[in-house]
Design an enzyme around this catalytic site. Structure first.
Site, PDB file in Angstrom:
ATOM      1  N   HIS A 161      42.164 -21.617  36.357  1.00  0.00           N
ATOM      2  CA  HIS A 161      43.592 -21.317  36.307  1.00  0.00           C
ATOM      3  C   HIS A 161      44.425 -22.384  37.022  1.00  0.00           C
ATOM      4  CE1 HIS A 161      47.233 -19.072  35.878  1.00  0.00           C
ATOM      5  NE2 HIS A 161      46.652 -17.914  35.655  1.00  0.00           N
TER       6      HIS A 161
ATOM      7  N   ASP B 273      42.063 -18.959  14.820  1.00  0.00           N
ATOM      8  CA  ASP B 273      41.292 -18.970  13.580  1.00  0.00           C
ATOM      9  C   ASP B 273      40.457 -20.249  13.557  1.00  0.00           C
ATOM     10  OD1 ASP B 273      40.256 -19.052  11.041  1.00  0.00           O
ATOM     11  OD2 ASP B 273      42.180 -18.862   9.999  1.00  0.00           O
TER      12      ASP B 273
END
Length: 453
Positions: free
Chosen positions: A170, A396
């Site tokens: 992070h 995708d």
């Protein structure tokens, strides 16, 4: 829902190949050292995300090469603009600050196969700690300078479906910038190339002022000297991993589903105009305060991240790769939260967001320069993380969007996750799952209050 209702994956269910190191083909020469802002420094912990993809039985063989496809996309294309993800964190002994050393030490990639079918796992939207076997952890309690900042694991299941698990640090990428990196990788795997050619990785616009000008008390952060003895998912510079106490089994975890209709009812109950996030955060905060505080004179605090890309002057550019979120907080006496109308809590959440002006953000950065420190998740304070707002369910890789995508959960009580709920709506029409953990007696009380809409 309870954690144990989902299938628990075991080591026997998965065969993993040895991790392979992937290197950037265009790492900067000479080696570059990237300045990390004080916001980056406060959140240097690993974030695990996991995505499941189905294929029709007739096309199960089409995914036989999915692992190699992802590996080549990372090694040949992604690590050109994202060369810094193959680097390592390094503690500068002079400044005592973490910095990003672009030494091309490598991204870790793991290819795995499972004897299970995806359907064997049951409801994939139910958080499941055994899903950690589907991501490759960089290693708890390793020294920072040898810990990978980015790992990828592709697991192909017996049905032809597959999962992709990412671990990112992070401190290098926030949720928005990590999502953009995943979208770039997915685009390459689809044969469409990179969506972003150049990353804006200069974080010096978020440097502290000299001398620092601290205008606010910043109770949302905890001074570094007070952190070491506390169990916190937030790590400090020089601290290589979260406290082991956060993985304790003393908590009961539940998933609460909120339909679009329930969220609409909460927004109406708020009276004041508010967003779904503000209504949901106020509702969970109020219910949780009623459940865990026995003394009505105690104060309850909720923390949450606010994107500052457009809040600061000048605004951060598109493609900014670092952390552009700071912690907002709302705090109130428990008695007021319980006795006053729901709108009281909603207004507190709205005030917390509005507090984050350019002036306030600069004061946060200066406070962190003086005191270092991390978000103050202690003494009943918790952090709401709005995963449902991130575009991770739209990835995708050439086989359609995931049937489920989201974080891999851990056993702590300081985070409350808002996850997308595809059964009761989606990102567009507002169904939200709330995942949280509490000690057993507190959870039993919470279950009464959280259903009061």
């Amino acid at each position: 829902m309870d954690l144990h209702l989902s299938y628990r994956i075991t080591d026997q269910d998965i065969v993993k190949e040895e991790p392979v190191k992937l290197f950037s083909p265009q790492n900067r020469i000479p080696e570059e050292t990237i300045f990390l802002s004080n916001i980056d420094q406060a959140v240097t912990f690993p974030v695990e995300t996991l995505y499941f993809f189905e294929v029709p039985p007739s096309k199960s063989s089409s995914t036989l090469g999915i692992s190699e496809k992802v590996k080549q996309a990372v090694a040949d294309v992604l690590l050109v603009p994202y060369y810094f993800m193959a680097g390592r964190l390094n503690l500068n002994p002079q400044t005592k600050r973490l910095q990003l050393l672009c030494n091309n030490a490598g991204v870790l990639f793991v290819s795995a196969k499972s004897r299970l079918m995806l359907k064997d796992l049951g409801d994939l939207s139910l958080p499941n700690s055994s899903f950690r076997l589907l991501v490759h952890g960089p290693g708890l309690y390793k020294s920072l300078d040898i810990t990978a900042l980015f790992t990828i694991q592709v697991t192909r299941f017996a049905c032809g479906g597959f999962s992709i698990g990412f671990v990112t640090n992070h401190g290098i990428l926030d949720g928005k910038s990590a999502g953009e990196m995943f979208e770039n990788l997915a685009s390459v795997c689809r044969g469409e190339g990179l969506r972003t050619q150049v990353m804006y990785n200069d974080r010096t616009s978020l440097k502290a002022r000299n001398p620092p000008v601290i205008k606010y008390p910043h109770k949302e952060y905890l001074k570094l000297k007070d952190v070491s003895s506390l169990a916190s998912c937030f790590t400090a510079p020089g601290q290589c991993s979260p406290s082991p106490l956060i993985f304790s089994n003393k908590y009961v975890h539940k998933l609460f589903s909120f339909t679009p209709g329930m969220i609409t009812a909460l927004k109406k109950k708020a009276i004041t105009r508010c967003s779904s996030f503000e209504a949901m955060t106020a509702h969970v905060w109020r219910a949780r305060a009623r459940a865990i505080f026995s003394n009505q004179d105690d104060f309850s605090t909720v923390l949450f991240a606010v994107d500052i890309r457009s809040k600061i002057s000048p605004p951060l550019p598109n493609g900014f790769a670092g952390n552009a979120v700071v912690t907002a907080f709302a705090s109130a006496k428990v008695a007021d939260m319980v006795e006053k109308p729901f709108s009281f809590c909603v207004e507190k959440i709205k005030e917390a967001r509005e507090r984050l002006t350019d002036d306030y953000v600069k004061s946060v950065i200066d406070w962190l320069e003086v005191y270092r420190g991390v978000p103050a998740t202690c003494s009943g304070t918790f952090y709401v993380s709005a995963w449902w707002k991130l575009p991770f369910n739209e990835l995708d890789f050439g086989f359609g969007t995931p049937v489920h995508g989201g974080p891999v959960v851990s056993g702590n009580d300081e985070f409350v996750l808002f996850l997308s709920d595809r059964k009761n709506g989606n990102q567009n029409d507002g169904g939200i799952n709330v995942w949280l953990g509490l000690e057993k007696e507190n959870m039993e009380r919470l279950m009464v209050y959280i259903n009061e809409i």
